[in-house]
Scaffold this motif. Structure first.
Motif, PDB file in Angstrom:
ATOM      1  N   ASN A 316       5.634   4.930  39.237  1.00  0.00           N
ATOM      2  CA  ASN A 316       5.683   4.773  40.822  1.00  0.00           C
ATOM      3  C   ASN A 316       4.612   3.644  41.247  1.00  0.00           C
ATOM      4  OD1 ASN A 316       7.139   6.968  41.860  1.00  0.00           O
ATOM      5  ND2 ASN A 316       5.839   8.329  40.927  1.00  0.00           N
ATOM      6  N   THR A 411      14.554  12.241  43.631  1.00  0.00           N
ATOM      7  CA  THR A 411      14.913  11.958  44.555  1.00  0.00           C
ATOM      8  C   THR A 411      13.716  12.029  45.519  1.00  0.00           C
ATOM      9  OG1 THR A 411      15.256  14.298  44.970  1.00  0.00           O
ATOM     10  CG2 THR A 411      17.380  13.083  44.736  1.00  0.00           C
ATOM     11  N   ASP A 412      13.831  11.741  46.805  1.00  0.00           N
ATOM     12  CA  ASP A 412      12.329  11.705  47.564  1.00  0.00           C
ATOM     13  C   ASP A 412      12.268  13.000  48.091  1.00  0.00           C
ATOM     14  OD1 ASP A 412      14.137  11.729  49.836  1.00  0.00           O
ATOM     15  OD2 ASP A 412      13.764   9.539  50.435  1.00  0.00           O
ATOM     16  N   SER A 413      11.282  13.087  49.183  1.00  0.00           N
ATOM     17  CA  SER A 413      11.012  14.409  49.605  1.00  0.00           C
ATOM     18  C   SER A 413      12.198  15.080  50.564  1.00  0.00           C
ATOM     19  CB  SER A 413       9.865  14.497  50.366  1.00  0.00           C
ATOM     20  OG  SER A 413       9.892  13.335  51.623  1.00  0.00           O
ATOM     21  N   LYS A 414      13.046  14.071  51.037  1.00  0.00           N
ATOM     22  CA  LYS A 414      13.998  14.459  51.779  1.00  0.00           C
ATOM     23  C   LYS A 414      15.510  14.827  50.967  1.00  0.00           C
ATOM     24  CE  LYS A 414      12.318  12.148  56.111  1.00  0.00           C
ATOM     25  NZ  LYS A 414      12.415  11.359  57.055  1.00  0.00           N
ATOM     26  N   GLY A 415      15.170  14.542  49.766  1.00  0.00           N
ATOM     27  CA  GLY A 415      16.307  14.546  48.831  1.00  0.00           C
ATOM     28  C   GLY A 415      17.332  13.194  48.752  1.00  0.00           C
ATOM     29  N   ASN A 416      16.963  12.307  49.219  1.00  0.00           N
ATOM     30  CA  ASN A 416      17.559  10.980  49.144  1.00  0.00           C
ATOM     31  C   ASN A 416      17.387  10.345  47.695  1.00  0.00           C
ATOM     32  OD1 ASN A 416      18.345  10.881  51.892  1.00  0.00           O
ATOM     33  ND2 ASN A 416      16.346  10.302  52.440  1.00  0.00           N
ATOM     34  N   ASN A 418      16.941   7.327  44.694  1.00  0.00           N
ATOM     35  CA  ASN A 418      16.377   6.049  44.515  1.00  0.00           C
ATOM     36  C   ASN A 418      17.402   5.170  45.314  1.00  0.00           C
ATOM     37  OD1 ASN A 418      15.598   3.438  43.410  1.00  0.00           O
ATOM     38  ND2 ASN A 418      14.218   4.646  42.314  1.00  0.00           N
TER      39      ASN A 418
END
Length: 505
Positions: A316, A411-416, A418
């Motif tokens: 990160n 995935t990000d906090s919304k489930g998307n 990278n």
């Protein structure tokens, strides 16, 4: 990222008026103003065996690096607009398909004249290094033509895909009809030229090595070609290692000192310096690429932050060497690798021609070729080691294969997923580890090769699909096997005697 570290770049100059296209290859006899009968003359003609134009404008604007910011901003030349919309080019002007075609075939013609002269002289020992250089130049010209005007090489389909005419002798008459052959034919002949050339350039010396196929550049080319060929990944690894060594840390590009540059021209001269150890082969191009910076179609802040130099990498972390970048009114971001170098040819009128210098092969890109080959051989820790050499040189920490995989898998906090993970369509089934490590390599290559056309070639190789937004219109979609990934053969060539087969549309 601290915006105070962003340097504002001056706007580019207006485009020059249109110019007549050079005489088209396949219509013109080669230049035979002097007989090539000495090693010195062979050496001299090879100066013209490097193409004077790279398809950078087309490759960059066709890629997913660019977006449409809207008609309230300035627009670039027509070629850039056509490329962004994946349309066949209409004009035969600066940087056009016609110019790319002509530049590469002129270079190939010079290489063939050198090879013919060497043979006529009885192939003296002192000419053998020049023979190697000529073979590499011929292979490189055809390689660039194939990557421009053909679909990507895929072993499963290459025998049924159109290639490009592979010219192996000087033209002796006008109006010769050339067959395109298959892409398999084209790549086989490129491979033959490279393999014959490599032992010949061992120890070859030049006054300025970075402007010729020196030994390291030759092996870097061989590594990239074999990666694209996909038949022998051991060759990719071996050739890359010959070019950059096992641990290339000392020869990778160190951008830490570039923050001392306050103008785009200073930055460019640092980047293309012959003293920069990362530069293995530099090629001067007559191009308007230095003038196409604009605000209408550009690298947006969002793309720059999510997928390019300000994006996050394993751990990160952002690449600290890119703290300083340039932009046009915060609408289009760029790294000034291609600032124009204007050559004045008429001192009284102060007229001349614009140039840029293309880093055709670098240690960094060669390292990433090797990393990708390790991934494809399922040598994951070796791939992670190579990626880590690149990470550390760019200011972040080394990572294990699992750390890299976990980063691209998350995935990000919304489930998307990278933003750098896009579906791959090559006809090959990859393991999960391979898939995410391929994305890691492509991410690094996308940043490393920004403005150099590398991303477009990777999009083609991996069958990546994406959209280009159109201001006040429906987005355009480029499909995995979209025939527009092969730029159309120039109209002047298609309409010339011989009826060359056009690319499907």
């Amino acid at each position: 990222m601290k915006t105070k570290n962003i340097l504002f770049a001056l706007g580019v100059a207006g485009l020059m008026g249109s110019m007549q296209s050079c005489d088209s290859f396949l219509d013109t006899m080669p230049d035979k103003r002097t007989e090539i009968n000495t090693p010195t003359k062979v050496r001299d003609i090879l100066l013209s065996a490097y193409p004077t134009l790279h398809p950078t404008i087309m490759f960059e604007f066709m890629s997913d690096n660019y977006a449409d910011n809207g008609d309230m901003y300035s627009s670039p030349m027509n070629l850039a607009i056509e490329s962004y919309m994946w349309k066949d080019a209409v004009e035969s002007d600066w940087d056009s398909p016609q110019e790319v075609w002509d530049a590469n075939y002129r270079a190939i013609a010079s290489a063939n004249q050198a090879l013919s002269a060497i043979e006529e002289m009885g192939t003296p020992a002192e000419c053998l290094p020049y023979k190697g250089e000529a073979l590499l130049c011929r292979a490189y010209g055809h390689f660039m033509l194939a990557n421009t005007f053909c679909m990507a090489y895929n072993e499963r389909t290459a025998a049924n895909e159109l290639g490009i005419p592979y010219i192996t002798a000087p033209e002796e008459s006008v109006g010769v009809v050339y067959e395109r052959g298959t892409l398999e034919d084209t790549y086989r002949k490129i491979n033959e030229d490279i393999e014959e050339a490599l032992p010949l350039v061992a120890g070859i010396t030049f006054n300025v090595p970075m402007y010729h196929f020196n030994e390291k550049a030759a092996y870097a080319f061989a590594a990239r070609f074999n990666l694209f060929y996909g038949k022998d990944y051991d060759k990719v690894i071996a050739y890359a290692t010959k070019a950059i060594g096992t641990d290339p840390t000392s020869v990778l590009r160190d951008l830490n000192g570039y923050d001392k540059f306050t103008t785009t021209k200073e930055w460019t001269y640092g980047y293309i310096s012959a003293d920069e150890p990362s530069n293995l082969l530099l090629i001067t191009n007559r191009s308007l690429y230095g003038r196409v910076g604009n605000q209408r179609y550009g690298i947006t802040n969002d793309i720059f932050r999510s997928q390019l130099a300000w994006s996050y990498f394993p751990g990160n972390k952002q690449l600290t060497v890119y703290n300083t970048v340039f932009h046009y009114n915060y609408m289009s971001y760029f790294i000034p690798k291609m600032t124009e170098i204007f050559e004045i040819t008429n001192q009284i009128a102060q007229t001349g021609q614009p140039h840029v210098v293309i880093p055709a092969f670098t240690t960094d890109e060669t390292l990433l070729c090797r990393a990708e080959a390790h991934v494809l051989k399922q040598e994951y820790e070796a791939a992670a080691t190579d990626l880590s050499y690149w990470y550390m040189k760019k200011g972040i920490s080394a990572c294990s294969a699992q750390q890299i995989i976990d980063f691209y898998k998350a995935t990000d906090s919304k489930g998307n997923p990278n933003a750098n993970v896009k579906e791959l369509h090559t006809g090959v089934t990859y393991t999960e580890e391979q898939t995410y490590l391929i994305h890691a390599v492509l991410h690094a290559r996308r940043v490393e090769g920004l403005h150099e056309g590398i991303r477009w070639m990777d999009i083609k190789r991996y069958g990546i699909s994406y959209q280009h937004n159109i201001y006040n219109g429906e987005p355009l979609t480029l499909l995995p096997d979209d025939p527009r990934k092969a730029i159309q053969i120039p109209q002047e060539v298609l309409f010339a005697p011989g009826d060359m087969t056009p690319n499907p549309r």
